[in-house]
Scaffold this motif. Structure first.
Motif, PDB file in Angstrom:
ATOM      1  N   GLY A  87       0.624  -1.284  -0.082  1.00  0.00           N
ATOM      2  CA  GLY A  87       0.259   0.142   0.275  1.00  0.00           C
ATOM      3  C   GLY A  87       0.771   0.626   0.017  1.00  0.00           C
ATOM      4  O   GLY A  87       0.432   2.569   0.446  1.00  0.00           O
ATOM      5  N   VAL A  88       2.595   1.208   0.151  1.00  0.00           N
ATOM      6  CA  VAL A  88       2.752   2.296  -0.211  1.00  0.00           C
ATOM      7  C   VAL A  88       3.354   2.993  -1.487  1.00  0.00           C
ATOM      8  O   VAL A  88       3.597   2.436  -2.521  1.00  0.00           O
ATOM      9  N   THR A  89       2.678   4.199  -1.470  1.00  0.00           N
ATOM     10  CA  THR A  89       3.223   5.141  -2.859  1.00  0.00           C
ATOM     11  C   THR A  89       4.414   4.450  -3.124  1.00  0.00           C
ATOM     12  O   THR A  89       5.575   4.632  -2.528  1.00  0.00           O
ATOM     13  N   LYS A  90       4.927   5.035  -4.536  1.00  0.00           N
ATOM     14  CA  LYS A  90       6.389   5.160  -4.843  1.00  0.00           C
ATOM     15  C   LYS A  90       6.879   6.736  -4.265  1.00  0.00           C
ATOM     16  O   LYS A  90       7.988   5.848  -4.333  1.00  0.00           O
ATOM     17  N   ARG A  91       6.610   7.784  -3.996  1.00  0.00           N
ATOM     18  CA  ARG A  91       6.680   8.690  -3.373  1.00  0.00           C
ATOM     19  C   ARG A  91       7.595   8.137  -1.890  1.00  0.00           C
ATOM     20  O   ARG A  91       8.640   8.154  -1.520  1.00  0.00           O
ATOM     21  N   GLN A  92       6.683   6.923  -1.778  1.00  0.00           N
ATOM     22  CA  GLN A  92       6.738   6.876  -0.225  1.00  0.00           C
ATOM     23  C   GLN A  92       7.653   6.215  -0.046  1.00  0.00           C
ATOM     24  O   GLN A  92       8.568   5.953   0.933  1.00  0.00           O
ATOM     25  N   ARG A  93       8.256   5.169  -0.762  1.00  0.00           N
ATOM     26  CA  ARG A  93       8.856   3.981  -0.699  1.00  0.00           C
ATOM     27  C   ARG A  93      10.301   4.729  -1.181  1.00  0.00           C
ATOM     28  O   ARG A  93      10.982   3.867  -0.807  1.00  0.00           O
ATOM     29  N   ASP A  94       9.882   5.417  -2.189  1.00  0.00           N
ATOM     30  CA  ASP A  94      11.819   5.911  -2.452  1.00  0.00           C
ATOM     31  C   ASP A  94      12.126   6.804  -1.163  1.00  0.00           C
ATOM     32  O   ASP A  94      13.503   6.362  -1.307  1.00  0.00           O
ATOM     33  N   GLU A  95      11.755   8.124  -0.730  1.00  0.00           N
ATOM     34  CA  GLU A  95      12.046   8.337   0.364  1.00  0.00           C
ATOM     35  C   GLU A  95      12.246   6.680   2.238  1.00  0.00           C
ATOM     36  O   GLU A  95      13.176   7.064   2.865  1.00  0.00           O
ATOM     37  N   LEU A  96      11.432   5.569   2.381  1.00  0.00           N
ATOM     38  CA  LEU A  96      12.079   4.593   2.625  1.00  0.00           C
ATOM     39  C   LEU A  96      13.508   4.302   2.702  1.00  0.00           C
ATOM     40  O   LEU A  96      14.093   3.787   3.383  1.00  0.00           O
ATOM     41  N   ILE A  97      13.234   4.374   1.778  1.00  0.00           N
ATOM     42  CA  ILE A  97      15.072   3.436   0.870  1.00  0.00           C
ATOM     43  C   ILE A  97      15.999   4.058   0.977  1.00  0.00           C
ATOM     44  O   ILE A  97      17.203   4.299   1.954  1.00  0.00           O
ATOM     45  N   ARG A  98      15.601   5.913   0.888  1.00  0.00           N
ATOM     46  CA  ARG A  98      16.860   6.421   1.021  1.00  0.00           C
ATOM     47  C   ARG A  98      17.355   6.781   2.897  1.00  0.00           C
ATOM     48  O   ARG A  98      18.440   6.611   2.907  1.00  0.00           O
ATOM     49  N   ARG A  99      16.412   6.830   3.630  1.00  0.00           N
ATOM     50  CA  ARG A  99      16.169   6.922   4.801  1.00  0.00           C
ATOM     51  C   ARG A  99      17.000   5.994   4.898  1.00  0.00           C
ATOM     52  O   ARG A  99      17.937   5.760   6.541  1.00  0.00           O
ATOM     53  N   PHE A 100      16.991   4.566   4.757  1.00  0.00           N
ATOM     54  CA  PHE A 100      17.547   3.335   5.392  1.00  0.00           C
ATOM     55  C   PHE A 100      19.148   3.404   4.178  1.00  0.00           C
ATOM     56  O   PHE A 100      20.057   2.672   5.714  1.00  0.00           O
ATOM     57  N   GLN A 101      19.226   3.964   3.694  1.00  0.00           N
ATOM     58  CA  GLN A 101      20.195   2.976   3.365  1.00  0.00           C
ATOM     59  C   GLN A 101      21.499   4.826   3.505  1.00  0.00           C
ATOM     60  O   GLN A 101      22.193   4.789   3.792  1.00  0.00           O
ATOM     61  N   GLU A 102      20.738   5.936   3.563  1.00  0.00           N
ATOM     62  CA  GLU A 102      21.447   7.308   4.147  1.00  0.00           C
ATOM     63  C   GLU A 102      21.331   7.737   6.017  1.00  0.00           C
ATOM     64  O   GLU A 102      23.006   7.987   6.505  1.00  0.00           O
ATOM     65  N   ASP A 103      20.987   7.037   5.865  1.00  0.00           N
ATOM     66  CA  ASP A 103      20.828   7.715   7.890  1.00  0.00           C
ATOM     67  C   ASP A 103      20.786   6.578   8.604  1.00  0.00           C
ATOM     68  O   ASP A 103      20.946   5.685   8.558  1.00  0.00           O
ATOM     69  N   SER A 104      21.249   7.190  10.216  1.00  0.00           N
ATOM     70  CA  SER A 104      22.137   5.943  10.872  1.00  0.00           C
ATOM     71  C   SER A 104      20.797   5.406  11.543  1.00  0.00           C
ATOM     72  O   SER A 104      20.873   4.742  12.317  1.00  0.00           O
ATOM     73  N   ASP A 105      19.544   6.013  11.825  1.00  0.00           N
ATOM     74  CA  ASP A 105      18.197   6.134  12.571  1.00  0.00           C
ATOM     75  C   ASP A 105      17.977   4.201  12.892  1.00  0.00           C
ATOM     76  O   ASP A 105      18.079   3.537  13.395  1.00  0.00           O
ATOM     77  N   PRO A 106      17.487   4.338  11.422  1.00  0.00           N
ATOM     78  CA  PRO A 106      16.273   3.481  11.509  1.00  0.00           C
ATOM     79  C   PRO A 106      16.880   2.150  10.649  1.00  0.00           C
ATOM     80  O   PRO A 106      18.107   1.648  10.028  1.00  0.00           O
ATOM     81  N   ALA A 107      17.295   1.462  12.294  1.00  0.00           N
ATOM     82  CA  ALA A 107      18.317  -0.234  11.972  1.00  0.00           C
ATOM     83  C   ALA A 107      17.246  -1.403  11.791  1.00  0.00           C
ATOM     84  O   ALA A 107      17.839  -1.453  10.846  1.00  0.00           O
ATOM     85  N   ILE A 108      16.448  -1.249  11.777  1.00  0.00           N
ATOM     86  CA  ILE A 108      15.020  -2.674  11.342  1.00  0.00           C
ATOM     87  C   ILE A 108      14.039  -2.056  10.175  1.00  0.00           C
ATOM     88  O   ILE A 108      13.401  -0.940  10.287  1.00  0.00           O
TER      89      ILE A 108
END
Length: 999
Positions: free
Chosen positions: A872-893
């Motif tokens: 149910g995640v939109t393409k824009r939300q999907r891209d943002e989730l991937i960016r956060r996981f790849q670039e930010d240190s906080d989301p570990a899971i």
């Protein structure tokens, strides 16, 4: 376009059509209703000539669907549904093809422009090939059977030895739709019924039908029953007329005893045949005899127990019980397969057969394979089937000269001229003119040449000699040399070697990427190519310069995208490149192009606002790379075909695997100077998929589809023909580059992947729910049948997996999660350890509802944000989730739905992968794991697969480990096979062991 489907019912093939033009959804809620996708017949299609006039019925077929309607077949390539498939009955108009008509259809049926075969019809094509193979090897016996009270003469397969193993593999590979009309019947029963009918048709198709003789003035119907039965074995009508005084039971009993003897187990001993060659003759080319086929008794399970017949009759060996009886009985059974035994059986103590070169060759080519398939032991000389004559093609590039006669360098293309020479060769050594003349004179099937025995096929040798006389040497273009090398051996001896220099030598080297000089990272490429990627770029550039298409089949994660962008950056622009891919990957291409090749001008041709007409031509001319989807390419293929493309690239090119689909035809119709297919899985189910992708990359190189099927697909898939496999590798090898992540010679710095099965216990609450679910569902299953039973089995599997996840997952009551699930407890421990070590993890579940429950619980437990990606995640939300996981240190899971996130993502920030619940399809799990295990990963990747010990999860995991590869090769894997199990088998696989429950 129609999708052709088939099921076997009532001794006949029921053929029906699914119309791809009909809508993908419906709201029919009451069954059985007419199937909304079903077409009335095949009129107006390439199948019409075969199906016209066939009887029509409207059976009720049990097919996947839901309360809202049936699901379209995968061949329609529509968007996957999020609904769980359940078997439901539908009335479907079908054509009834008796085995003779079915055999005709199955041998003609191929994917065409207007008809594509479904997995079920493709499966029956494999069964038809197996039937022909059995008949050709004499693995059939006649029978007298009663059908609806009438007597009929039938041929039945004899399935023993290697054929029995093949039968079990086919039964395991049968798609459920093949028995949609008889869903309660085990797959093995349906397969035996279909194979028996097709074997009968295969024999009748080749055995001539004699006229019944007139005897003593009697009309044919008054002939003895045995003669009427024998005549009915060969004609189109299997019926045997009844006459007063007939005793069909006696004849049937004799025939049944014959069949039982043929199928009887060999016990602890078997007869073994050993071919012994004559002493070495003198001279370079010679024929000498005699040859000997020795008899022996051999242990069935211990082949080292080997007693020659001569030792038995002389009394030299007396410690093997029943050896003499086994030998004589076995020789009697073998006589039908090896008629030359007759001379040896004229004596009371047979030990061997003496024969000449022709008899030895007949044993090698005909008797030995039949005897081995029937369960006899066969021992052949080491050279048998290996040391053979073949053709050798030598080409030399012509050197251009200037006016003074001095050599000059010039470019090389497929229209360049080369000198060629054909020779006969043995193991890479040319045959001299004198040896060739002697071979022609001797005309012997077995010849000792240069100290080695060589098998010669007289017809092939004559054809090869005639071929050499007509065109031994001369000139031809490089393109003709390529085609000659690919198709040599179709009518003569096999091609053993290509000796070429220059670019053709690089092409046929077998390791062109290693032979070519690597191309350094282009100046306009922002990044550094790895050594194997530089070799890949050199290979792509080499074929590109020749105007040949390529298939880059590197393993997932090895950087096919980067190598393709480097190719664009390395070549002088002669026109735009069109890249066609799945919608989910278009954004990835945009990002990767901006990252690696920022100077490339990109135009995305997709969506309602895309350019059309002259605006499209202008937009393409102003771009270096045009990105579009398969769906858009199919709709706009005429407009795209009008543009002068430098090359067409297809990403995830397995989308072209069904050559007859509108999508595949549309993509192939777009012209370009060269073509490139990118795929990590060039063959998913069957070899004709490889033909379809090659037909895109290099049209016509592998010949017509039917030729490819007869020359390669059937011999390799149905019969394991190694010679055909070698020829196919030679034909496709120059155009396919395949490297694996696990090959350390390719990429030595990619970290290791460690797969761990994590055994979890159930809590007392889980165990109680599990046991209650098993008892309740088994009681319902035992009192149900047909579609209802199949649906209950699948529902039970789902419920038990949900219990193993967590009680709240099954109950859906919104209750607390902590302390109630062994899996959850283990997941919490692993996630806490990952966070503490400063690392990241991907956690996959097949259930979106369970992921939604896990996210807030893990966020609270870990006191860290947890990302959650689902359908149910939109393409824009999907891209943002991937960016956060790849670039930010906080989301570990990162929690992910397996269906929504199993492909198309690069998540190398994670070096842990957890599969909480199992999809029971290893390929799907591996694809999901490769979101982390790919280039860019700098740490070792640990993959954990959760399994609840002592439950259905452990037993299904064991069964998957034992599954044969043929099932995956033909129809893939899934859970439908579980519905075929009996109640006793289901009770065994679902039972709850005491060790399942934690203290």
């Amino acid at each position: 376009m129609l999708i052709a489907h088939a099921t076997w019912h009532g001794g006949a093939l029921c053929l029906w059509a699914e119309d791809s033009a009909l809508p993908a959804t419906t709201r029919i809620r009451v069954s059985p209703k007419p199937h909304p996708f079903a077409a009335p017949d095949f009129e107006g299609t390439s199948y019409a000539a075969v199906t016209r006039g066939a009887p029509r019925i409207e059976p009720t077929l049990v097919l996947p669907g839901s309360a809202t309607g049936p699901f379209p077949s995968p061949e329609l390539a529509r968007e996957p549904t999020s609904e769980r498939p359940e078997p439901r009955p539908w009335r479907v108009p079908a054509l009834v093809l008796d085995p003779l008509a079915a055999m005709t259809l199955l041998h003609l049926a191929t994917d065409a422009e207007d008809v594509v075969r479904g997995a079920d019809l493709r499966f029956f094509s494999h069964v038809a090939d197996e039937a022909v193979h059995l008949a050709a090897r004499g693995r059939v016996l006649p029978a007298l059977v009663r059908e609806d009270g009438d007597l009929t003469a039938r041929w039945r397969p004899v399935i023993t030895g290697d054929d029995a193993a093949r039968f079990r593999e086919l039964a395991a590979a049968m798609p459920p739709a093949c028995r949609a009309a008889d869903e309660d019947r085990p797959a093995s029963d349906v397969l035996l019924d279909a194979l028996s009918g097709l074997v009968d048709a295969a024999v009748r198709g080749v055995v001539p039908h004699p006229l019944l003789p007139e005897r003593a003035g009697r009309v044919p119907d008054r002939l003895p029953l045995a003669e009427r039965w024998a005549a009915a074995l060969t004609g189109p009508d299997p019926g045997v007329s009844r006459e007063p005084g007939d005793d069909p039971d006696a004849l049937a009993a004799e025939l049944d005893a014959w069949a039982a003897a043929a199928r009887r187990s060999t016990g602890p001993l078997r007869v073994c045949f050993r071919l012994v060659e004559p002493p070495a003759p003198e001279g370079e080319v010679a024929v000498q005899g005699p040859w000997t086929v020795e008899f022996a008794v051999q242990g069935t399970d211990d082949p080292s127990l080997y007693v020659p017949a001569a030792a038995l009759w002389t009394g030299e060996v007396t410690s093997v019980p029943n050896a003499e009886e086994t030998l004589l009985t076995g020789l009697g059974r073998a006589l039908r397969l090896y008629p030359d035994l007759a001379q040896a059986l004229r004596v009371a103590t047979p030990t061997s057969v003496t024969t000449d070169a022709e008899g030895a060759f007949r044993f090698l080519r005909e008797a030995a394979p039949l005897l081995a398939a029937a369960g006899f032991g066969v021992q052949l000389p080491q050279w048998a089937g290996r040391t053979r004559l073949g053709m050798k093609l030598t080409t030399r590039a012509k050197t251009a000269t200037d006016g003074s006669g001095a050599a000059t360098s010039s470019g090389f293309g497929l229209d360049s001229m080369v000198d060629f020479r054909w020779d006969l060769a043995i193991e890479g050594e040319d045959i001299t003119e004198e040896e060739l003349a002697e071979l022609a004179r001797l005309k012997a099937p077995l010849v000792r040449l240069r100290g080695k025995w060589v098998e010669l096929d007289e017809k092939q040798l004559a054809s090869a000699l005639d071929f050499l006389q007509q065109r031994r040497t001369g000139e031809m273009t490089a393109a003709q040399a390529v085609r000659a090398a690919i198709h040599a051996g179709d009518d003569a001896l096999p091609l053993l070697q290509v000796d070429a220099d220059g670019p053709l030598g690089d092409l046929f080297s077998g390791e062109a990427d290693r032979r070519l000089e690597p191309i350094a990272t282009p100046d306009d490429f922002e990044g550094t190519l790895r050594p194997y990627q530089e070799r890949g770029l050199a290979w792509l550039s080499f074929l590109d310069r020749l105007g040949l298409g390529a298939i880059l089949a590197d393993d997932m994660g090895l950087g096919k995208t980067a190598q393709t962008l480097a190719l664009l950056a390395n070549r002088t622009k002669t026109g735009p490149t069109l890249l066609i891919g799945p919608m989910s990957l278009i954004g990835n291409w945009q990002r990767e192009a901006a990252r690696f090749t920022p100077k490339l001008r990109i135009y995305v041709h997709h969506g309602s606002g895309r350019q059309r007409g002259e605006d499209l031509v202008k937009a393409a001319a102003e771009a270096d790379l045009v990105l579009t989807t398969y769906g858009t390419a199919a709709r706009d293929h005429e407009a795209l075909a009008a543009i002068g493309w430098d090359r067409v690239v297809c990403d995830e090119a397995q989308a072209l695997k069904n050559s007859g689909t509108r999508q595949a035809r549309a993509v192939r119709s777009i012209p370009a100077r060269s073509r490139l297919a990118l795929t990590g899985t060039p063959v998913e189910n069957h070899l004709t998929e490889l033909w379809s992708i090659m037909e895109f990359a290099n049209p016509g190189v592998l010949g017509p589809r039917q030729y490819f099927r007869e020359r390669f697909a059937v011999p390799i898939e149905a019969h394991g023909d190694e010679e055909a496999a070698a020829a196919l590798h030679r034909a496709t090898g120059p155009f396919i580059l395949r490297r694996l992540k696990t090959d350390k010679t390719i990429i030595s710095d990619l970290p290791d992947k460690q797969e761990i099965k994590v055994w979890c216990n159930l809590t007392q609450e889980q165990a109680s729910l599990y046991q209650a679910t098993v008892e309740d569902m088994l009681d319902q299953i035992s009192n149900s049948e047909g579609m209802e039973r199949r649906g209950l089995v699948l529902a039970t599997m789902a419920k038990l997996k949900q219990v193993c996840n967590h009680p709240a997952h099954l109950l859906k009551d919104g209750s607390r999660l902590h302390g109630r699930s062994g899996k959850l407890e283990r997941l919490e421990e692993i996630c806490a350890e990952v966070v503490e070590q400063g690392e990241k993890a991907l956690v996959f579940t097949q259930y979106a509802e369970f992921g939604a429950m896990l996210r807030p619980h893990l966020e609270t437990t870990l006191d860290r944000p947890v990302l959650w990606l689902h359908g149910g995640v939109t393409k824009r939300q999907r891209d943002e989730l991937i960016r956060r996981f790849q670039e930010d240190s906080d989301p570990a899971i990162f929690l992910l739905s397996l269906k929504a996130a199993g492909t198309g993502l690069n998540l190398t920030a994670a070096n842990h992968v957890v599969h909480v619940d199992r999809w029971w399809n290893p390929a799907v799990e591996d694809q999901a794991t490769d979101r982390a295990f790919r280039i860019g990963q700098t740490k070792n990747v640990q993959v954990r697969k959760f399994i609840c010990v002592g439950t259905i999860e452990e037993r299904v995991d064991e069964m998957i480990e034992r599954k044969k590869s043929l099932a995956e090769r033909i129809v893939g894997t899934g859970e439908g096979w579980l519905t075929e199990l009996s109640v006793a088998d289901l009770r065994e696989i679902m039972r709850l062991d005491p060790e399942a429950v934690s203290d």
